[in-house]
Write a protein that holds these residues in place. Structure first.
Motif, PDB file in Angstrom:
ATOM      1  N   GLU A 150      -9.764  -2.604   4.796  1.00 15.00           N
ATOM      2  CA  GLU A 150      -8.738  -1.811   5.466  1.00 15.00           C
ATOM      3  C   GLU A 150      -7.744  -2.722   6.189  1.00 15.00           C
ATOM      4  O   GLU A 150      -8.083  -3.829   6.608  1.00 15.00           O
ATOM      5  N   TRP A 152      -5.068  -2.875   9.410  1.00 21.61           N
ATOM      6  CA  TRP A 152      -4.758  -2.248  10.692  1.00 21.61           C
ATOM      7  C   TRP A 152      -3.619  -3.004  11.373  1.00 21.61           C
ATOM      8  O   TRP A 152      -3.417  -4.199  11.120  1.00 21.61           O
ATOM      9  N   LYS A 167      -4.479   2.462  11.288  1.00 23.83           N
ATOM     10  CA  LYS A 167      -4.713   2.002   9.926  1.00 23.83           C
ATOM     11  C   LYS A 167      -3.462   2.260   9.104  1.00 23.83           C
ATOM     12  O   LYS A 167      -2.894   3.359   9.146  1.00 23.83           O
ATOM     13  N   ASN A 170      -5.071   0.004   2.649  1.00 27.95           N
ATOM     14  CA  ASN A 170      -6.325  -0.581   2.169  1.00 27.95           C
ATOM     15  C   ASN A 170      -6.044  -1.915   1.491  1.00 27.95           C
ATOM     16  O   ASN A 170      -4.910  -2.203   1.088  1.00 27.95           O
TER      17      ASN A 170
END
Length: 266
Positions: A150, A152, A167, A170
């Motif tokens: 992920e 962020w 977030k 990905n």
């Protein structure tokens, strides 16, 4: 005589304390302090690599440092990425503590004291203070973390969080690390009289070239890629590889002309 009671005792806290007196934390609020802001972020990546190498000595650490002509500095590494989950004790995203609290970081766990002497022992950063100090005195400070598949981000302006942790996408599970981009706040990090010379642009490549050579001496399997662009149009790129750079080569580069270097076995 002015009254002196409990209400007379006051002061700044957290990042605002750093903004009120940046020289206390960075050594100067002039050019030297601005340069130290860069070193604090890079040292954090160097220390991260050293901690990783305690368990994975062959893991290749890569740190990319880029200085733009507008004074923006970007540092990207392939470490573990600053943790973004809730801290078990403070109950807030852990990255907030790393970026907003002085002396709050992984190096407080005394991992450095346990490191092999082959790595020089200890850590070279300011043990959790450096990132927070840089956040405090930056006009803009942006941090992106890649971990656990992920991506962020969080952002600060003048020491105030302007984008809460969120977030944004990905990534591949093996794409990990932290990217930090910041620009010093010239309202409090002044460019008036200093001991380093140039006052029009605080980042002269040679300052960092000399320092990065020293950094790789403290590291194993670490590469620092340094790219810069100055306001006058000058550009450059250098790579510093811990597997190719040695103390002997550094001494040979810095020795005075005519000096004799003697190898001593011990």
């Amino acid at each position: 005589v002015a009254e002196y009671d409990e209400s007379a005792i006051d002061g700044s806290e957290g990042l605002m304390a750093v903004r009120d007196d940046p020289a206390m934390y960075l050594g100067s609020n002039q050019v030297e302090g601005i340069i130290q802001m860069v070193h604090e972020v890079v040292e954090n990546s160097i220390d991260e690599g050293r901690v990783i190498h305690r368990r994975l000595p062959d893991y290749p650490i890569e740190i990319n440092v880029e200085i733009s002509k507008d004074g923006t500095v970007t540092v990207k590494d392939n470490g573990r990425g600053i943790p973004v989950g809730l801290h078990p004790r403070k109950k807030v995203p852990t990255i907030y503590l790393a970026l907003e609290k002085i002396n709050f970081g992984a190096k407080r766990q005394r991992v450095g004291a346990q490191m092999s002497s082959a790595y020089g022992g200890g850590t070279i950063g300011t043990h959790g203070a450096g990132l927070a100090c840089t956040v405090a005195v930056s006009e803009r400070f942006y941090c992106q973390v890649r971990r656990d598949g992920e991506i962020w981000e969080v952002e600060y302006r003048k020491g105030v969080r302007t984008i809460d942790l969120r977030k944004i996408g990905n990534c591949e599970p093996n794409d990990i690390g932290t990217t930090i981009s910041f620009k010093y706040d010239d309202e409090i990090m002044g460019l008036y009289s200093n001991t380093l010379g140039e006052v029009d642009f605080p980042f002269q490549p040679q300052y960092f070239i000399d320092k990065f050579k020293q950094y790789v001496l403290y590291a194993k399997n670490t590469v620092i890629n340094f790219k810069w662009e100055l306001p006058n149009g000058e550009t450059g790129f250098e790579t510093f590889d811990s597997n190719e750079y040695t103390l002997k080569s550094l001494l040979e580069e810095t020795a005075l002309e005519g000096a004799i270097l003697v190898e001593v076995e011990y």
